[in-house]
Design a protein around this motif. Sequence first.
Motif, mmCIF file in Angstrom:
data_model
loop_
_atom_site.group_PDB
_atom_site.id
_atom_site.type_symbol
_atom_site.label_atom_id
_atom_site.label_comp_id
_atom_site.label_asym_id
_atom_site.label_seq_id
_atom_site.Cartn_x
_atom_site.Cartn_y
_atom_site.Cartn_z
ATOM 1 N N GLU A 1 48.605 43.308 40.546
ATOM 2 C CA GLU A 1 48.097 44.312 39.606
ATOM 3 C C GLU A 1 46.603 44.110 39.350
ATOM 4 O O GLU A 1 45.838 45.077 39.322
ATOM 5 N N ALA A 2 46.173 42.846 39.187
ATOM 6 C CA ALA A 2 44.761 42.550 38.923
ATOM 7 C C ALA A 2 43.871 42.959 40.089
ATOM 8 O O ALA A 2 42.716 43.362 39.894
ATOM 9 N N LEU A 3 44.420 42.883 41.303
ATOM 10 C CA LEU A 3 43.623 43.184 42.499
ATOM 11 C C LEU A 3 43.717 44.637 42.954
ATOM 12 O O LEU A 3 43.095 45.015 43.948
ATOM 13 N N THR A 4 44.480 45.440 42.214
ATOM 14 C CA THR A 4 44.619 46.848 42.606
ATOM 15 C C THR A 4 44.250 47.810 41.481
ATOM 16 O O THR A 4 44.577 49.002 41.569
ATOM 17 N N ILE A 5 43.587 47.304 40.448
ATOM 18 C CA ILE A 5 43.111 48.239 39.413
ATOM 19 C C ILE A 5 42.069 49.156 40.054
ATOM 20 O O ILE A 5 41.383 48.757 41.004
ATOM 21 N N ILE B 1 40.262 41.886 49.582
ATOM 22 C CA ILE B 1 38.944 41.555 49.025
ATOM 23 C C ILE B 1 38.745 40.051 48.877
ATOM 24 O O ILE B 1 37.640 39.595 48.553
ATOM 25 N N LEU B 2 39.785 39.243 49.121
ATOM 26 C CA LEU B 2 39.685 37.802 48.914
ATOM 27 C C LEU B 2 39.054 37.095 50.114
ATOM 28 O O LEU B 2 39.264 37.472 51.266
ATOM 29 N N GLU B 3 38.278 36.065 49.821
ATOM 30 C CA GLU B 3 37.681 35.223 50.856
ATOM 31 C C GLU B 3 38.791 34.468 51.592
ATOM 32 O O GLU B 3 39.617 33.802 50.968
ATOM 33 N N ALA B 4 38.792 34.580 52.914
ATOM 34 C CA ALA B 4 39.908 34.017 53.684
ATOM 35 C C ALA B 4 39.481 32.926 54.670
ATOM 36 O O ALA B 4 40.248 32.556 55.550
#
Length: 278
Positions: free
Chosen positions: A192-196, A210-213
């Motif tokens: 939920e936090a990453l899809t607002i 969007i996270l560094e991988a």
Amino acid sequence: MENKEIQQQKQLKLHRSSKKKNTAEKGDAIRKESDMNPGKIKIPRPKGAPFADAIAPDTLEFMSELMENNHRDFMRLNEKRWHTARKDFIDFVRTLIDELHKMDPTILVEDARQAIYRQNRDLRFTNDLRPYKTFLSASFSRGGKKSSFAMYYISIEPGNKTHVAAGLWQPSSDKLARMRQGIIDNADLMREALTIPRIKEVFGEDGLAILEASDKLKVAPKNIPKDHPEIEMLRFKSMAASKMFTDEEVVSAGFLDKVLDVYEALVPFVTVLNSWTG
């Protein structure tokens, strides 16, 4: 028999002594202004710059020259320019802290100097003896820059390398275990936090994308089934998101708002991480 701590201290002294000797052997002649190399990066200078809500072009210019003259003589000859560049960054960070605290009241409000990282590199146990970092950086969290909480970060570097980030980068094994337990217990919180909507507006995409991988595991973590329903999220060793900015953006009016847009989008993300690991 000497204890381990004394032995380590002796090894560190020998290592430092050896580095000093090697430096002296290479020649330590004092350089003059005429010996300095020009910066290779052309820094934009928008009409009306410097702006109160951006980084001054002269600051990026100084850092660009430091990249080509990473030694103490350059700093000695350009001491006034360095203090001016540092003050410019401190002033920007001061405003940033105040505005960020309005978005995330858990952030520690402190003197801007306390949020900024040292410019000197840590030269212990490295053969790279360049004394200075070629970027300006600061971070903000509920416990300050030295805490282990999820944080907000900014790095100003010429060459279109400026980036603004937030999250947990390479947390301790204890924090990593708690982060993964949080994912197992309630991964929907992070989803939920990453899809607002604000995430997609700022980053152009959302979710785990969007996270560094760079340090993401290729296989399942130890003691986690490879077919776990949250295996994709569980493979992250760090959970951090960042956005890059061009030199033009950094020195142009409105840069502060662009930084705050990134932070605002990531407040829920940081909040979830701290609820799991804090």
